[in-house]
Write a protein that holds these residues in place. Structure first.
Motif, PDB file in Angstrom:
ATOM      1  N   TYR A   4       0.854  -1.412   0.227  1.00  0.00           N
ATOM      2  CA  TYR A   4      -0.065   0.177   0.061  1.00  0.00           C
ATOM      3  C   TYR A   4       0.845   1.345   0.168  1.00  0.00           C
ATOM      4  O   TYR A   4       2.289   1.355   0.253  1.00  0.00           O
ATOM      5  N   GLN A   6       0.445   5.463   0.188  1.00  0.00           N
ATOM      6  CA  GLN A   6      -0.073   6.604   0.337  1.00  0.00           C
ATOM      7  C   GLN A   6      -0.331   7.850  -0.526  1.00  0.00           C
ATOM      8  O   GLN A   6       0.754   7.933  -0.671  1.00  0.00           O
ATOM      9  N   ILE A   7      -1.366   8.008  -1.846  1.00  0.00           N
ATOM     10  CA  ILE A   7      -0.814   8.844  -2.659  1.00  0.00           C
ATOM     11  C   ILE A   7      -1.637   9.762  -2.454  1.00  0.00           C
ATOM     12  O   ILE A   7      -1.121  10.954  -3.253  1.00  0.00           O
ATOM     13  N   VAL A  11      -5.682   8.986   1.982  1.00  0.00           N
ATOM     14  CA  VAL A  11      -5.714   8.306   0.464  1.00  0.00           C
ATOM     15  C   VAL A  11      -4.455   7.479   0.579  1.00  0.00           C
ATOM     16  O   VAL A  11      -4.156   7.295   0.278  1.00  0.00           O
ATOM     17  N   TRP A  12      -4.765   6.032   0.802  1.00  0.00           N
ATOM     18  CA  TRP A  12      -4.042   4.904   1.078  1.00  0.00           C
ATOM     19  C   TRP A  12      -4.337   4.227   0.079  1.00  0.00           C
ATOM     20  O   TRP A  12      -5.905   3.661   0.049  1.00  0.00           O
ATOM     21  N   THR A  13      -3.617   3.303  -1.200  1.00  0.00           N
ATOM     22  CA  THR A  13      -3.861   2.699  -2.691  1.00  0.00           C
ATOM     23  C   THR A  13      -3.496   1.358  -2.272  1.00  0.00           C
ATOM     24  O   THR A  13      -2.502   1.018  -1.907  1.00  0.00           O
ATOM     25  N   GLY A  15      -2.359  -2.574  -3.943  1.00  0.00           N
ATOM     26  CA  GLY A  15      -2.204  -2.279  -5.318  1.00  0.00           C
ATOM     27  C   GLY A  15      -0.911  -3.327  -5.606  1.00  0.00           C
ATOM     28  O   GLY A  15       0.060  -3.789  -3.981  1.00  0.00           O
ATOM     29  N   PRO A  25      -3.180  -1.118  -9.266  1.00  0.00           N
ATOM     30  CA  PRO A  25      -4.042  -0.367  -7.846  1.00  0.00           C
ATOM     31  C   PRO A  25      -5.308  -1.267  -8.495  1.00  0.00           C
ATOM     32  O   PRO A  25      -5.999  -2.078  -8.966  1.00  0.00           O
ATOM     33  N   SER A  27      -7.487  -1.354  -4.515  1.00  0.00           N
ATOM     34  CA  SER A  27      -8.250  -0.369  -3.820  1.00  0.00           C
ATOM     35  C   SER A  27      -8.127   0.879  -3.248  1.00  0.00           C
ATOM     36  O   SER A  27      -6.678   0.472  -2.517  1.00  0.00           O
ATOM     37  N   ASP A  28      -8.789   1.207  -2.674  1.00  0.00           N
ATOM     38  CA  ASP A  28      -8.770   2.722  -2.535  1.00  0.00           C
ATOM     39  C   ASP A  28      -8.883   2.622  -0.802  1.00  0.00           C
ATOM     40  O   ASP A  28     -10.255   1.737  -0.569  1.00  0.00           O
ATOM     41  N   HIS A  29      -8.352   3.214   0.438  1.00  0.00           N
ATOM     42  CA  HIS A  29      -8.617   3.208   1.767  1.00  0.00           C
ATOM     43  C   HIS A  29      -8.691   3.991   2.394  1.00  0.00           C
ATOM     44  O   HIS A  29      -7.241   5.168   1.788  1.00  0.00           O
ATOM     45  N   ALA A  35      -5.840  -0.482   4.936  1.00  0.00           N
ATOM     46  CA  ALA A  35      -5.218  -0.764   3.778  1.00  0.00           C
ATOM     47  C   ALA A  35      -4.674  -1.473   4.359  1.00  0.00           C
ATOM     48  O   ALA A  35      -4.306  -3.005   3.205  1.00  0.00           O
TER      49      ALA A  35
END
Length: 58
Positions: A4, A6-7, A11-13, A15, A25, A27-29, A35
């Motif tokens: 994961y 941090q974008i 938001v934590w993605t 992938g 990617p 999912s997003d959290h 995440a």
């Protein structure tokens, strides 16, 4: 292996990177913990057992 990142500050993605280094990617959290739990599950570990099993990139 899923990781994961941090974008955005909120938001934590989750992938993975393919062999060429391309990010995919999944999912997003909103929470890092969510995440991390998703990464643990995707990598075959029970949710909540994230110690030493996830990687966060910022």
């Amino acid at each position: 292996m899923y990781v994961y990142e941090q974008i955005e500050p909120w938001v934590w993605t989750v992938g993975h990177y393919d062999p060429t280094g391309r990010w995919h990617p999944e999912s997003d959290h909103a929470k890092r913990e969510d995440a991390a739990n998703r990464v643990a599950w995707l990598n075959g570990r029970p949710s909540g057992s994230t110690t030493g099993t996830t990687e966060a990139r910022q």
